[in-house]
Design a protein around this motif. Structure first.
Motif, PDB file in Angstrom:
ATOM      1  N   LEU A   1       0.840  -1.205   0.000  1.00 15.19           N
ATOM      2  CA  LEU A   1       0.000   0.000   0.000  1.00 15.19           C
ATOM      3  C   LEU A   1       0.871   1.248   0.000  1.00 15.19           C
ATOM      4  O   LEU A   1       0.590   2.208  -0.721  1.00 15.19           O
ATOM      5  CB  LEU A   1      -0.912   0.007   1.229  1.00 15.19           C
ATOM      6  CG  LEU A   1      -2.231  -0.741   1.102  1.00 15.19           C
ATOM      7  CD1 LEU A   1      -3.024  -0.614   2.383  1.00 15.19           C
ATOM      8  CD2 LEU A   1      -3.034  -0.199  -0.063  1.00 15.19           C
TER       9      LEU A   1
ATOM     10  N   ILE B   1     -17.275   3.322   6.274  1.00 17.89           N
ATOM     11  CA  ILE B   1     -17.466   3.428   7.729  1.00 17.89           C
ATOM     12  C   ILE B   1     -17.820   4.863   8.102  1.00 17.89           C
ATOM     13  O   ILE B   1     -18.767   5.119   8.846  1.00 17.89           O
ATOM     14  CB  ILE B   1     -16.192   2.976   8.465  1.00 17.89           C
ATOM     15  CG1 ILE B   1     -15.989   1.478   8.295  1.00 17.89           C
ATOM     16  CG2 ILE B   1     -16.272   3.332   9.945  1.00 17.89           C
ATOM     17  CD1 ILE B   1     -14.689   0.976   8.886  1.00 17.89           C
TER      18      ILE B   1
ATOM     19  N   TYR C   1     -12.756   2.453   4.599  1.00 20.75           N
ATOM     20  CA  TYR C   1     -12.900   3.489   5.627  1.00 20.75           C
ATOM     21  C   TYR C   1     -13.885   4.568   5.215  1.00 20.75           C
ATOM     22  O   TYR C   1     -14.532   5.186   6.055  1.00 20.75           O
ATOM     23  CB  TYR C   1     -11.533   4.079   5.962  1.00 20.75           C
ATOM     24  CG  TYR C   1     -10.620   3.039   6.547  1.00 20.75           C
ATOM     25  CD1 TYR C   1     -10.844   2.535   7.832  1.00 20.75           C
ATOM     26  CD2 TYR C   1      -9.568   2.511   5.815  1.00 20.75           C
ATOM     27  CE1 TYR C   1     -10.040   1.556   8.373  1.00 20.75           C
ATOM     28  CE2 TYR C   1      -8.756   1.527   6.354  1.00 20.75           C
ATOM     29  CZ  TYR C   1      -8.992   1.055   7.631  1.00 20.75           C
ATOM     30  OH  TYR C   1      -8.200   0.078   8.161  1.00 20.75           O
ATOM     31  N   ARG C   2     -13.988   4.783   3.937  1.00 22.55           N
ATOM     32  CA  ARG C   2     -14.960   5.773   3.475  1.00 22.55           C
ATOM     33  C   ARG C   2     -16.373   5.336   3.874  1.00 22.55           C
ATOM     34  O   ARG C   2     -17.173   6.136   4.362  1.00 22.55           O
ATOM     35  CB  ARG C   2     -14.874   5.925   1.953  1.00 22.55           C
ATOM     36  CG  ARG C   2     -15.898   6.881   1.391  1.00 22.55           C
ATOM     37  CD  ARG C   2     -15.671   7.099  -0.085  1.00 22.55           C
ATOM     38  NE  ARG C   2     -15.948   5.913  -0.887  1.00 22.55           N
ATOM     39  CZ  ARG C   2     -17.148   5.594  -1.345  1.00 22.55           C
ATOM     40  NH1 ARG C   2     -18.179   6.376  -1.078  1.00 22.55           N
ATOM     41  NH2 ARG C   2     -17.328   4.523  -2.083  1.00 22.55           N
TER      42      ARG C   2
ATOM     43  N   LEU D   1      -6.539  -0.941  -4.250  1.00 24.18           N
ATOM     44  CA  LEU D   1      -6.423   0.397  -3.677  1.00 24.18           C
ATOM     45  C   LEU D   1      -7.798   0.966  -3.338  1.00 24.18           C
ATOM     46  O   LEU D   1      -8.026   1.467  -2.231  1.00 24.18           O
ATOM     47  CB  LEU D   1      -5.715   1.329  -4.657  1.00 24.18           C
ATOM     48  CG  LEU D   1      -4.202   1.190  -4.751  1.00 24.18           C
ATOM     49  CD1 LEU D   1      -3.638   2.329  -5.575  1.00 24.18           C
ATOM     50  CD2 LEU D   1      -3.588   1.183  -3.371  1.00 24.18           C
ATOM     51  N   THR D   2      -8.690   0.899  -4.301  1.00 23.80           N
ATOM     52  CA  THR D   2     -10.031   1.434  -4.045  1.00 23.80           C
ATOM     53  C   THR D   2     -10.699   0.665  -2.912  1.00 23.80           C
ATOM     54  O   THR D   2     -11.461   1.230  -2.134  1.00 23.80           O
ATOM     55  CB  THR D   2     -10.898   1.370  -5.307  1.00 23.80           C
ATOM     56  OG1 THR D   2     -11.024   0.006  -5.710  1.00 23.80           O
ATOM     57  CG2 THR D   2     -10.284   2.174  -6.421  1.00 23.80           C
TER      58      THR D   2
ATOM     59  N   TRP E   1      -9.239  -0.526  -0.272  1.00 26.42           N
ATOM     60  CA  TRP E   1      -8.734  -0.003   1.001  1.00 26.42           C
ATOM     61  C   TRP E   1      -9.430   1.313   1.339  1.00 26.42           C
ATOM     62  O   TRP E   1      -9.910   1.512   2.454  1.00 26.42           O
ATOM     63  CB  TRP E   1      -7.215   0.217   0.941  1.00 26.42           C
ATOM     64  CG  TRP E   1      -6.656   0.570   2.283  1.00 26.42           C
ATOM     65  CD1 TRP E   1      -6.142  -0.285   3.204  1.00 26.42           C
ATOM     66  CD2 TRP E   1      -6.589   1.875   2.869  1.00 26.42           C
ATOM     67  NE1 TRP E   1      -5.765   0.401   4.321  1.00 26.42           N
ATOM     68  CE2 TRP E   1      -6.026   1.721   4.155  1.00 26.42           C
ATOM     69  CE3 TRP E   1      -6.953   3.153   2.450  1.00 26.42           C
ATOM     70  CZ2 TRP E   1      -5.812   2.796   5.017  1.00 26.42           C
ATOM     71  CZ3 TRP E   1      -6.753   4.226   3.299  1.00 26.42           C
ATOM     72  CH2 TRP E   1      -6.182   4.038   4.563  1.00 26.42           C
ATOM     73  N   ILE E   2      -9.495   2.206   0.365  1.00 23.29           N
ATOM     74  CA  ILE E   2     -10.096   3.513   0.624  1.00 23.29           C
ATOM     75  C   ILE E   2     -11.567   3.362   0.998  1.00 23.29           C
ATOM     76  O   ILE E   2     -12.042   3.928   1.982  1.00 23.29           O
ATOM     77  CB  ILE E   2      -9.953   4.428  -0.610  1.00 23.29           C
ATOM     78  CG1 ILE E   2      -8.471   4.659  -0.921  1.00 23.29           C
ATOM     79  CG2 ILE E   2     -10.661   5.758  -0.374  1.00 23.29           C
ATOM     80  CD1 ILE E   2      -8.239   5.464  -2.182  1.00 23.29           C
ATOM     81  N   ASP E   3     -12.282   2.574   0.204  1.00 27.87           N
ATOM     82  CA  ASP E   3     -13.715   2.426   0.436  1.00 27.87           C
ATOM     83  C   ASP E   3     -14.006   1.831   1.806  1.00 27.87           C
ATOM     84  O   ASP E   3     -15.027   2.145   2.428  1.00 27.87           O
ATOM     85  CB  ASP E   3     -14.333   1.553  -0.654  1.00 27.87           C
ATOM     86  CG  ASP E   3     -14.488   2.312  -1.965  1.00 27.87           C
ATOM     87  OD1 ASP E   3     -14.432   3.551  -1.924  1.00 27.87           O
ATOM     88  OD2 ASP E   3     -14.659   1.674  -3.017  1.00 27.87           O
TER      89      ASP E   3
ATOM     90  N   GLU F   1      -7.763  -2.070  -8.119  1.00 26.44           N
ATOM     91  CA  GLU F   1      -8.976  -2.388  -7.370  1.00 26.44           C
ATOM     92  C   GLU F   1      -8.664  -2.559  -5.879  1.00 26.44           C
ATOM     93  O   GLU F   1      -9.463  -2.175  -5.021  1.00 26.44           O
ATOM     94  CB  GLU F   1      -9.623  -3.647  -7.930  1.00 26.44           C
ATOM     95  CG  GLU F   1     -11.042  -3.831  -7.418  1.00 26.44           C
ATOM     96  CD  GLU F   1     -11.641  -5.154  -7.842  1.00 26.44           C
ATOM     97  OE1 GLU F   1     -10.911  -5.994  -8.389  1.00 26.44           O
ATOM     98  OE2 GLU F   1     -12.849  -5.347  -7.595  1.00 26.44           O
TER      99      GLU F   1
END
Lengths: 129, 129
Positions: free
Chosen positions: A17, A101, A98-99, A91-92, A94-96, A89
């Motif tokens: 990451l 939440i 927490y987004r 990466l997205t 990982w972001i999603d 994918e």
DNA sequence: CGCTTGATCAATCAAATGGTTGATTAAGAG
DNA sequence: CTCTTAATCAACCATTTGATTGATCAAGCG
């Protein structure tokens, strides 16, 4: 940075990451990714649109490769670079993680405000802080 | 670095994307984002789990703030940090933009391969930019 | 074989980054 | 006003990074 800071010796090397986000932090590398999304390309083809040397582009590709975002194969003396969509994918994902939440938390809070709930219930729900 | 110099007008100034990806390239800042997804927090609260000083955490938050990923407000002498979910969504939007292009291209290529195409010709079909 | 092309390696340099310690501001509490 | 807490500012250091030039390697081509 990159130091252990935990004493457990687990975080020795920068993980994927780290490298992936770092790789995309550079506009040249993002442009390379954009170009590769339309098809594989060689170092020279990638270097042409930019005012930097092929050596620099080669380094950028090494960065992208170590980040797992691209792969390279052999075709005679050419080494076409290939974009790995699955890595993007991840990466997205990982972001999603927490987004979503944060968004669900926001929605809950929004509901509370709309419902004019009693102070006690509000205090309860607010323990998610 | 960070120089466009291409005249193609793709990426010009130190973009928000630069800062955002750079911000997430650090494991400490990612942990901060993870923590903030569960609710706002102060610098001291964020610094506690790490073996770094509060000054360092304050710097990390500045980085996240300049990247547009978090915002700060005032509550007496506290300055709670808030995660901006919309900013995270913009990141995934950028990645997905190219991921989907690459994937659709892969699907097309996959269809070609299904039609009895040799690996050498595969590289040639890659010219469908 | 020598020659050209594609790509990487090596050494170097300027600039940026992460972290630290120490001093300073902002806002309350006694 | 004085003291405490939260947070930032400022100077400083060690490391890293992006890019360049020059040399080197690998694979065809004439």
């Amino acid at each position: 940075m990159t130091r252990d800071a935990s004493g457990s010796g687990l975080d020795r090397s920068p993980d994927t990451l780290d490298r992936a986000f770092m790789a995309l932090a550079d506009p040249v590398r993002r442009a390379i990714v954009a170009r590769l999304s339309r098809g594989d390309a060689t170092v020279n083809e990638l270097a042409e649109p930019f005012a930097i040397t092929k050596q620099a582009v080669s380094k950028h590709i090494q960065v992208l490769e170590q980040a797992g975002l691209v792969t390279r194969s052999r075709d005679a003396q050419r080494r076409p670079v290939h974009l790995d969509a699955a890595a993007l994918e991840r990466l997205t994902a990982w972001i999603d993680q927490y987004r979503l939440i944060a968004e669900s938390r926001f929605r809950r809070l929004d509901q509370l405000l709309a419902n004019d709930t009693s102070p006690q219930e509000q205090a309860k729900k607010e323990e998610l802080k």
